[in-house]
Design a protein around this motif. Structure first.
Motif, PDB file in Angstrom:
ATOM      1  N   ARG A  44      45.281  51.834  53.396  1.00 34.39           N
ATOM      2  CA  ARG A  44      45.346  51.314  52.024  1.00 34.39           C
ATOM      3  C   ARG A  44      44.143  50.412  51.728  1.00 34.39           C
ATOM      4  NH1 ARG A  44      47.130  46.663  50.210  1.00 34.39           N
ATOM      5  NH2 ARG A  44      48.029  46.107  52.237  1.00 34.39           N
ATOM      6  N   PHE A  45      43.698  49.599  52.747  1.00 32.81           N
ATOM      7  CA  PHE A  45      42.516  48.762  52.546  1.00 32.81           C
ATOM      8  C   PHE A  45      41.281  49.623  52.285  1.00 32.81           C
ATOM      9  CE2 PHE A  45      39.765  45.238  52.921  1.00 32.81           C
ATOM     10  CZ  PHE A  45      38.689  45.620  53.707  1.00 32.81           C
ATOM     11  N   ARG A  46      41.172  50.727  53.018  1.00 35.17           N
ATOM     12  CA  ARG A  46      40.046  51.645  52.777  1.00 35.17           C
ATOM     13  C   ARG A  46      40.103  52.217  51.365  1.00 35.17           C
ATOM     14  NH1 ARG A  46      35.507  51.114  55.477  1.00 35.17           N
ATOM     15  NH2 ARG A  46      35.853  50.863  57.726  1.00 35.17           N
ATOM     16  N   ALA A  47      41.300  52.570  50.916  1.00 36.46           N
ATOM     17  CA  ALA A  47      41.446  53.116  49.559  1.00 36.46           C
ATOM     18  C   ALA A  47      41.081  52.069  48.518  1.00 36.46           C
ATOM     19  CB  ALA A  47      42.887  53.590  49.360  1.00 36.46           C
ATOM     20  N   GLU A  48      41.463  50.797  48.780  1.00 34.89           N
ATOM     21  CA  GLU A  48      41.099  49.739  47.824  1.00 34.89           C
ATOM     22  C   GLU A  48      39.588  49.552  47.777  1.00 34.89           C
ATOM     23  OE1 GLU A  48      45.167  47.051  48.374  1.00 34.89           O
ATOM     24  OE2 GLU A  48      43.229  46.343  49.113  1.00 34.89           O
ATOM     25  N   VAL A  49      38.921  49.638  48.924  1.00 37.22           N
ATOM     26  CA  VAL A  49      37.453  49.512  48.939  1.00 37.22           C
ATOM     27  C   VAL A  49      36.809  50.624  48.127  1.00 37.22           C
ATOM     28  CG1 VAL A  49      35.434  49.597  50.437  1.00 37.22           C
ATOM     29  CG2 VAL A  49      37.419  48.238  51.101  1.00 37.22           C
ATOM     30  N   LEU A  50      37.302  51.853  48.325  1.00 39.87           N
ATOM     31  CA  LEU A  50      36.757  52.986  47.549  1.00 39.87           C
ATOM     32  C   LEU A  50      37.033  52.804  46.058  1.00 39.87           C
ATOM     33  CD1 LEU A  50      37.750  55.968  49.879  1.00 39.87           C
ATOM     34  CD2 LEU A  50      35.485  54.964  49.562  1.00 39.87           C
ATOM     35  N   ARG A  52      34.580  50.310  44.665  1.00 35.65           N
ATOM     36  CA  ARG A  52      33.263  50.940  44.455  1.00 35.65           C
ATOM     37  C   ARG A  52      33.271  51.826  43.218  1.00 35.65           C
ATOM     38  NH1 ARG A  52      31.905  52.802  50.705  1.00 35.65           N
ATOM     39  NH2 ARG A  52      31.732  50.665  51.568  1.00 35.65           N
ATOM     40  N   LYS A  53      34.406  52.549  43.025  1.00 35.97           N
ATOM     41  CA  LYS A  53      34.500  53.402  41.843  1.00 35.97           C
ATOM     42  C   LYS A  53      34.486  52.569  40.565  1.00 35.97           C
ATOM     43  CE  LYS A  53      37.288  57.130  39.935  1.00 35.97           C
ATOM     44  NZ  LYS A  53      38.500  57.967  40.110  1.00 35.97           N
ATOM     45  N   GLU A  54      35.178  51.402  40.597  1.00 34.44           N
ATOM     46  CA  GLU A  54      35.182  50.528  39.417  1.00 34.44           C
ATOM     47  C   GLU A  54      33.775  49.994  39.141  1.00 34.44           C
ATOM     48  OE1 GLU A  54      39.768  48.860  39.941  1.00 34.44           O
ATOM     49  OE2 GLU A  54      38.033  47.552  40.259  1.00 34.44           O
ATOM     50  N   GLU A  55      33.040  49.646  40.205  1.00 33.06           N
ATOM     51  CA  GLU A  55      31.656  49.170  39.998  1.00 33.06           C
ATOM     52  C   GLU A  55      30.799  50.268  39.373  1.00 33.06           C
ATOM     53  OE1 GLU A  55      31.611  46.111  43.853  1.00 33.06           O
ATOM     54  OE2 GLU A  55      30.324  47.907  43.777  1.00 33.06           O
ATOM     55  N   LYS A  56      31.007  51.491  39.829  1.00 30.46           N
ATOM     56  CA  LYS A  56      30.235  52.606  39.250  1.00 30.46           C
ATOM     57  C   LYS A  56      30.595  52.814  37.784  1.00 30.46           C
ATOM     58  CE  LYS A  56      29.111  57.417  40.188  1.00 30.46           C
ATOM     59  NZ  LYS A  56      29.375  58.582  41.051  1.00 30.46           N
ATOM     60  N   GLU A  57      31.914  52.697  37.449  1.00 28.01           N
ATOM     61  CA  GLU A  57      32.330  52.837  36.053  1.00 28.01           C
ATOM     62  C   GLU A  57      31.774  51.695  35.194  1.00 28.01           C
ATOM     63  OE1 GLU A  57      36.617  55.064  36.902  1.00 28.01           O
ATOM     64  OE2 GLU A  57      36.524  52.997  36.162  1.00 28.01           O
ATOM     65  N   ALA A  58      31.682  50.476  35.752  1.00 26.94           N
ATOM     66  CA  ALA A  58      31.099  49.352  35.007  1.00 26.94           C
ATOM     67  C   ALA A  58      29.624  49.616  34.697  1.00 26.94           C
ATOM     68  CB  ALA A  58      31.265  48.058  35.804  1.00 26.94           C
ATOM     69  N   CYS A  59      28.915  50.206  35.659  1.00 26.99           N
ATOM     70  CA  CYS A  59      27.503  50.559  35.413  1.00 26.99           C
ATOM     71  C   CYS A  59      27.388  51.581  34.290  1.00 26.99           C
ATOM     72  CB  CYS A  59      26.867  51.081  36.708  1.00 26.99           C
ATOM     73  SG  CYS A  59      26.703  49.841  37.998  1.00 26.99           S
ATOM     74  N   GLU A  60      28.280  52.571  34.292  1.00 24.43           N
ATOM     75  CA  GLU A  60      28.251  53.588  33.233  1.00 24.43           C
ATOM     76  C   GLU A  60      28.540  52.961  31.871  1.00 24.43           C
ATOM     77  OE1 GLU A  60      27.023  56.694  35.465  1.00 24.43           O
ATOM     78  OE2 GLU A  60      27.526  56.812  33.339  1.00 24.43           O
TER      79      GLU A  60
END
Length: 602
Positions: A473-479, A482-490
């Motif tokens: 679950r910690f690995r999934a939260e990290v991913l 990262r996905k949220e950071e990528k969406e913020a950049c978009e």
């Protein structure tokens, strides 16, 4: 007491009376006091007593024989009841086996045109059926015919015995015929026995033992799955530890299997008896089940009749050996199934561990900054595997101890049954019951303690699994982060693009063309209106302001609906259902245009 025994004629006397008797005989005093003995009368009384004793002895002997015959008849009646229950079961089993064989032959299909073995199998079935019918006609039917003939002759002999003039019987001819049938059946039985031995040797010579399941090959120390051996594991230590785990699991089960096989090799397959006697012994035991009353005594009686040269102790010892052999074989099968289950569980965990290791290695190659973290994961995985291996070994030891106690319990139950048969007194049964209660309580305590230990181990393993799920679950939260950071950049890029478009729109509005304000032109007449006003004629004052497009009074009065409605109104019937029904059936003088009809339903 028997009259012929010497104790019946011994009289009571004292040693000092011998001198008195001898002196009286010498002086002639005994002749005057004692009467002469009548030996013939005494001999007659003795003979009568002897005859009476002989008659009583014959009567007792006859009573014993009758009681023995009654007891034997009762036991035979109980045996016949057992056989009457066993015979339908065997018939049902025979019918079921024949039906299954017939269905198998009917459902089997050839693989191709060249596969002719199926047709030869069906031909062989027809040949066996024809051979069986011929064998029954040649062996079984003569016995039934002889039985019917003997019953008919017996009835004739009984009828002739009731008549006054009996005819001479042909007993010698009947005896000769019966002996001839017996000799014929003995020859057939010997021939069948010889064919049986030949067929058994032929089946043994085919070497079918290699196709039978061998537990030594199943529980093999080198039986490592190819998925683990050929797996691409980036960590050799982890792969070696997995292989060592499989080796340790196989060694545990192999040692237990060797101990069971050594225990099984102490006796042969037939427990020291010949195969026929052993099979007859097992078949007789299977007939007398627990639901039959007095089954133990009947079974021992039948076994003693079948094996007169064996003692009761030998029969019970053979039964105990057979039970122990069956228990050991069952334990071996259960051990093999448990080994397969543990092997599958270990393989699943090993594959999951290898997959996790590969994923961790890929992440290490992609992200160099997580190398230390990946090494920690490998260390935790290795520790988890070692802990799981220790738990698995402890579980196997506990299961082995439980199985050993179950074996001891089975042997104790068999021993108690033997003690119950040997001891018939009530106080011994009470002592045995108390002892069994204490033993059962001790076994329940041991069983409960082992079960609690197993529950603790399983809880520890579940806790480890929960930690693994938290790590995933910690690995999934990290991913996800990262996905949220990528969406913020978009979103930031989209906002910059929108601001750029807004700036361009502002520039366009600055250079757009704007018309000048002219109020007079806006409020004045247009050129087209002026041209139409100049061309307009003089306005007629008498002309109506608007044109009327409607019906005239003559057209309205000519409508029959108006006249009918006026007549109904004058009669006071325009509010009734009759008026509505009449007006609904009256049609206008000219049908309306189709474009004036409304499609709305009210």
């Amino acid at each position: 007491m028997n009259a012929a025994s010497p104790q019946a004629f011994i009289t009571s006397f004292r040693a000092e009376d011998v001198e008195k008797l001898s002196s009286r005989l010498k002086h002639g005093l005994g002749r005057s006091k004692y009467k002469p003995t009548e030996y013939e009368r005494v001999q007659a009384i003795v003979d009568a007593k002897r005859l009476e004793s002989a008659l009583i002895a014959k009567k007792v002997k006859r009573t014993r024989c009758v009681a023995k015959e009654i007891k034997e008849c009762d036991i035979l009646r109980q045996h016949r009841q057992v056989w009457s229950k066993e015979c339908p079961r065997l018939q049902k089993a025979e019918v079921k086996t024949e039906n299954e064989l017939h269905d198998f032959i009917e459902n089997v299909r050839p693989f191709g045109i060249e596969d002719t073995a199926i047709f030869s199998l069906k031909d062989y079935e027809v040949f066996l059926e024809r051979d069986r019918k011929a064998f029954v006609m040649g062996t079984v039917e003569p016995l039934y015919q002889l039985k019917g003939d003997l019953c008919f002759r017996l009835d004739q002999e009984q009828d002739q015995g009731r008549q006054l003039n009996p005819t001479p019987s042909n007993l010698e001819q009947v005896q000769h015929q019966v002996n001839f049938v017996k000799d014929q059946q003995d020859i057939i039985t010997a021939k069948l026995q010889e064919e049986y031995y030949d067929l058994e040797e032929e089946i043994t010579g085919l070497g079918l033992e290699k196709f039978m399941p061998n537990f030594d090959n199943l529980v093999n120390k080198d039986n490592i799955p190819t998925e683990v051996l050929e797996s691409d594991c980036p960590y050799p230590e982890l792969k070696e530890s997995l292989i060592q785990a499989f080796h340790s699991l196989s060694e545990i089960y192999h040692s237990r299997l060797n101990s069971l096989q050594e225990h099984l090799k102490k006796t042969d397959r037939f427990c020291g008896w010949c195969p026929d006697d052993h099979l007859r012994f097992l078949f007789t035991l299977s007939q007398y089940t627990q639901e039959i009353p007095n089954n133990r005594a009947l079974c021992i009686h039948m076994l003693q009749k079948l094996f007169p040269e064996k003692t009761k102790h030998d029969l019970m010892e053979h039964e105990r050996l057979g039970a122990r052999q069956r228990f050991t074989q069952t334990h071996i099968k259960v051990l093999a199934q448990q080994w397969q289950q543990d092997q599958e569980e270990l393989l699943a965990k090993a594959l999951a561990t290898l997959q996790e290791a590969r994923d961790a290695y890929q992440e290490e190659l992609e992200l160099q900054r997580d190398r230390q973290h990946q090494q920690d994961i490998c260390i935790r995985l290795r520790e988890k595997l070692q802990q799981w291996r220790a738990h698995q070994e402890e579980v196997a030891q506990l299961q082995g101890s439980i199985a050993a106690r179950q074996q001891e319990e089975a042997e104790a139950i068999l021993k108690r049954e033997q003690e119950k048969e040997a001891a018939l007194r009530a106080h011994q049964k009470e002592k045995l019951r108390k002892f069994n209660l204490e033993q059962q309580k001790r076994r329940e305590e041991l069983e409960q303690r082992d079960q609690e230990r197993l529950a603790k181990l399983r809880c520890a393993m579940e806790e480890q699994a929960r930690q693994d799920r938290e790590r995933v679950r910690f690995r999934a939260e990290v991913l996800a982060q990262r996905k949220e950071e990528k969406e913020a950049c978009e979103l930031e890029r989209y906002r910059e693009e929108a601001e750029k478009q807004n700036r361009l729109e502002a520039l366009r509005s600055q250079v757009a063309v704007v018309a000048q304000s002219d109020t007079e032109r806006m409020m004045g007449d247009t050129q087209s209106w002026r041209n139409r006003y100049l061309n307009m004629k003089e306005v007629d004052i008498q002309k109506p302001l608007f044109g009327l497009n409607t019906y005239t009074d003559a057209q309205i009065v000519a409508d029959p609906r108006l006249r009918v409605e006026q007549a109904l109104r004058n009669a006071g019937l325009h509010h009734t259902d009759y008026a509505q029904e009449v007006l609904a059936h009256i049609k206008p003088p000219r049908p309306p245009r189709r474009d004036t009809k409304s499609e709305l339903q009210f």
